[in-house]
Scaffold this motif. Structure first.
Motif, PDB file in Angstrom:
ATOM      1  N   GLN A  56       0.828  -1.205   0.000  1.00 39.25           N
ATOM      2  CA  GLN A  56       0.000   0.000   0.000  1.00 39.25           C
ATOM      3  C   GLN A  56       0.864   1.258   0.000  1.00 39.25           C
ATOM      4  O   GLN A  56       0.571   2.221  -0.706  1.00 39.25           O
ATOM      5  CB  GLN A  56      -0.921   0.016   1.229  1.00 39.25           C
ATOM      6  N   LEU A  57       1.924   1.243   0.803  1.00 31.20           N
ATOM      7  CA  LEU A  57       2.817   2.390   0.861  1.00 31.20           C
ATOM      8  C   LEU A  57       3.485   2.611  -0.493  1.00 31.20           C
ATOM      9  O   LEU A  57       3.558   3.744  -0.983  1.00 31.20           O
ATOM     10  CB  LEU A  57       3.865   2.213   1.953  1.00 31.20           C
ATOM     11  N   ALA A  58       3.956   1.538  -1.113  1.00 37.05           N
ATOM     12  CA  ALA A  58       4.587   1.655  -2.432  1.00 37.05           C
ATOM     13  C   ALA A  58       3.607   2.255  -3.435  1.00 37.05           C
ATOM     14  O   ALA A  58       3.973   3.138  -4.224  1.00 37.05           O
ATOM     15  CB  ALA A  58       5.078   0.292  -2.905  1.00 37.05           C
ATOM     16  N   GLU A  59       2.361   1.812  -3.387  1.00 33.92           N
ATOM     17  CA  GLU A  59       1.351   2.347  -4.301  1.00 33.92           C
ATOM     18  C   GLU A  59       1.074   3.813  -3.991  1.00 33.92           C
ATOM     19  O   GLU A  59       0.961   4.638  -4.899  1.00 33.92           O
ATOM     20  CB  GLU A  59       0.055   1.537  -4.175  1.00 33.92           C
ATOM     21  N   THR A  60       0.991   4.152  -2.717  1.00 34.34           N
ATOM     22  CA  THR A  60       0.700   5.525  -2.300  1.00 34.34           C
ATOM     23  C   THR A  60       1.764   6.498  -2.792  1.00 34.34           C
ATOM     24  O   THR A  60       1.444   7.586  -3.277  1.00 34.34           O
ATOM     25  CB  THR A  60       0.587   5.613  -0.761  1.00 34.34           C
ATOM     26  N   ILE A  61       3.036   6.110  -2.677  1.00 34.19           N
ATOM     27  CA  ILE A  61       4.116   7.023  -3.077  1.00 34.19           C
ATOM     28  C   ILE A  61       4.648   6.721  -4.472  1.00 34.19           C
ATOM     29  O   ILE A  61       5.604   7.340  -4.925  1.00 34.19           O
ATOM     30  CB  ILE A  61       5.255   7.052  -2.039  1.00 34.19           C
ATOM     31  N   ARG A  62       4.015   5.752  -5.139  1.00 34.66           N
ATOM     32  CA  ARG A  62       4.268   5.437  -6.544  1.00 34.66           C
ATOM     33  C   ARG A  62       5.700   5.000  -6.835  1.00 34.66           C
ATOM     34  O   ARG A  62       6.385   5.576  -7.672  1.00 34.66           O
ATOM     35  CB  ARG A  62       3.862   6.624  -7.419  1.00 34.66           C
ATOM     36  N   VAL A  63       6.118   3.986  -6.089  1.00 36.48           N
ATOM     37  CA  VAL A  63       7.420   3.369  -6.346  1.00 36.48           C
ATOM     38  C   VAL A  63       7.263   1.858  -6.337  1.00 36.48           C
ATOM     39  O   VAL A  63       6.240   1.323  -5.909  1.00 36.48           O
ATOM     40  CB  VAL A  63       8.493   3.791  -5.304  1.00 36.48           C
ATOM     41  N   GLN A  64       8.294   1.163  -6.777  1.00 35.08           N
ATOM     42  CA  GLN A  64       8.303  -0.287  -6.739  1.00 35.08           C
ATOM     43  C   GLN A  64       8.485  -0.764  -5.298  1.00 35.08           C
ATOM     44  O   GLN A  64       9.289  -0.206  -4.552  1.00 35.08           O
ATOM     45  CB  GLN A  64       9.455  -0.832  -7.599  1.00 35.08           C
ATOM     46  N   SER A  65       7.760  -1.780  -4.912  1.00 33.41           N
ATOM     47  CA  SER A  65       7.827  -2.297  -3.545  1.00 33.41           C
ATOM     48  C   SER A  65       9.239  -2.759  -3.184  1.00 33.41           C
ATOM     49  O   SER A  65       9.704  -2.553  -2.064  1.00 33.41           O
ATOM     50  CB  SER A  65       6.841  -3.454  -3.380  1.00 33.41           C
ATOM     51  N   GLN A  66       9.951  -3.380  -4.135  1.00 30.08           N
ATOM     52  CA  GLN A  66      11.302  -3.862  -3.865  1.00 30.08           C
ATOM     53  C   GLN A  66      12.246  -2.705  -3.547  1.00 30.08           C
ATOM     54  O   GLN A  66      13.081  -2.797  -2.662  1.00 30.08           O
ATOM     55  CB  GLN A  66      11.860  -4.662  -5.062  1.00 30.08           C
ATOM     56  N   THR A  67      12.139  -1.622  -4.289  1.00 31.02           N
ATOM     57  CA  THR A  67      12.974  -0.447  -4.047  1.00 31.02           C
ATOM     58  C   THR A  67      12.639   0.144  -2.692  1.00 31.02           C
ATOM     59  O   THR A  67      13.529   0.515  -1.926  1.00 31.02           O
ATOM     60  CB  THR A  67      12.749   0.608  -5.150  1.00 31.02           C
ATOM     61  N   LEU A  68      11.372   0.219  -2.381  1.00 31.40           N
ATOM     62  CA  LEU A  68      10.920   0.759  -1.114  1.00 31.40           C
ATOM     63  C   LEU A  68      11.443  -0.072   0.047  1.00 31.40           C
ATOM     64  O   LEU A  68      11.798   0.470   1.096  1.00 31.40           O
ATOM     65  CB  LEU A  68       9.389   0.813  -1.075  1.00 31.40           C
ATOM     66  N   GLY A  69      11.540  -1.370  -0.132  1.00 29.63           N
ATOM     67  CA  GLY A  69      12.011  -2.261   0.939  1.00 29.63           C
ATOM     68  C   GLY A  69      13.377  -1.860   1.467  1.00 29.63           C
ATOM     69  O   GLY A  69      13.613  -1.875   2.685  1.00 29.63           O
ATOM     70  N   ARG A  70      14.283  -1.492   0.595  1.00 28.57           N
ATOM     71  CA  ARG A  70      15.626  -1.084   1.024  1.00 28.57           C
ATOM     72  C   ARG A  70      15.565   0.195   1.863  1.00 28.57           C
ATOM     73  O   ARG A  70      16.265   0.331   2.863  1.00 28.57           O
ATOM     74  CB  ARG A  70      16.541  -0.896  -0.187  1.00 28.57           C
ATOM     75  N   VAL A  71      14.730   1.121   1.445  1.00 23.88           N
ATOM     76  CA  VAL A  71      14.582   2.376   2.180  1.00 23.88           C
ATOM     77  C   VAL A  71      13.963   2.100   3.547  1.00 23.88           C
ATOM     78  O   VAL A  71      14.411   2.633   4.565  1.00 23.88           O
ATOM     79  CB  VAL A  71      13.727   3.388   1.370  1.00 23.88           C
TER      80      VAL A  71
END
Length: 176
Positions: A56-71
């Protein structure tokens, strides 16, 4: 094929590109002493309205979930977020801001605001309206909803099913 493009459009495109680079550089410089990057702040902003799972967070901020995971790993390590495994789906994590995360987000917002030029001759409302028109005029093959520094439309607006994130370039720079 001939173009009906205004002759000033090429100059405007270049100015938008230069302005974006300058703003990003100023924001990066302003956030550096906090140990944050723009990408980390965008993730924190996405959680400001309440907990979400990573997808949901990845969709909200419009990024790939995998990329978001590292952050998220780095934000969790810094104590700015918590990730709790969902009881209903053990593969999902509920992600939420900690008190430290809320405080660092407020500090980041102040730093970003202070990074903008304080020039009374800039018509910010007009600039914002014109840039919104520009973004909305982009071809349909490009994401028309990428406004990374606008407040996220938290839980109120959904992209069409199957739409992909934009993979914010530089999302994982500087370790956050």
């Amino acid at each position: 094929m001939t173009s009906n493009l205004d002759p000033d459009a090429r100059t405007s495109y270049r100015l938008i590109s230069v302005a974006a680079r300058l703003v990003q550089r100023r924001q990066d410089d302003a956030l550096a002493h906090l140990g944050l990057t723009r990408a980390a702040v965008i993730a924190l902003e996405g959680l400001a309205g309440g907990p979400l799972n990573q997808e949901q967070l990845a969709e909200t901020i419009r990024v790939q979930s995998q990329t978001l995971g590292r952050v998220l790993l780095r934000l969790e390590g810094a104590g700015y977020i918590t990730r709790t495994r969902q009881s209903t789906d053990r593969r999902q994590f509920k992600v939420e801001l900690t008190e430290s995360g809320e405080a660092i987000l407020e500090a980041a917002r102040r730093e970003e605001t202070n990074a903008y030029p304080d020039d009374p001759n800039i018509g910010w409302k007009v600039l914002s309206e014109e840039l919104a028109k520009f973004v909305n005029a982009l071809p349909a093959s490009r994401s028309q909803e990428v406004l990374p520094f606008a407040p996220p439309e938290h839980r109120t607006s959904r992209r069409p099913h199957g739409a992909r994130g934009t993979g914010l370039r530089g999302m994982d720079q500087s370790g956050h």
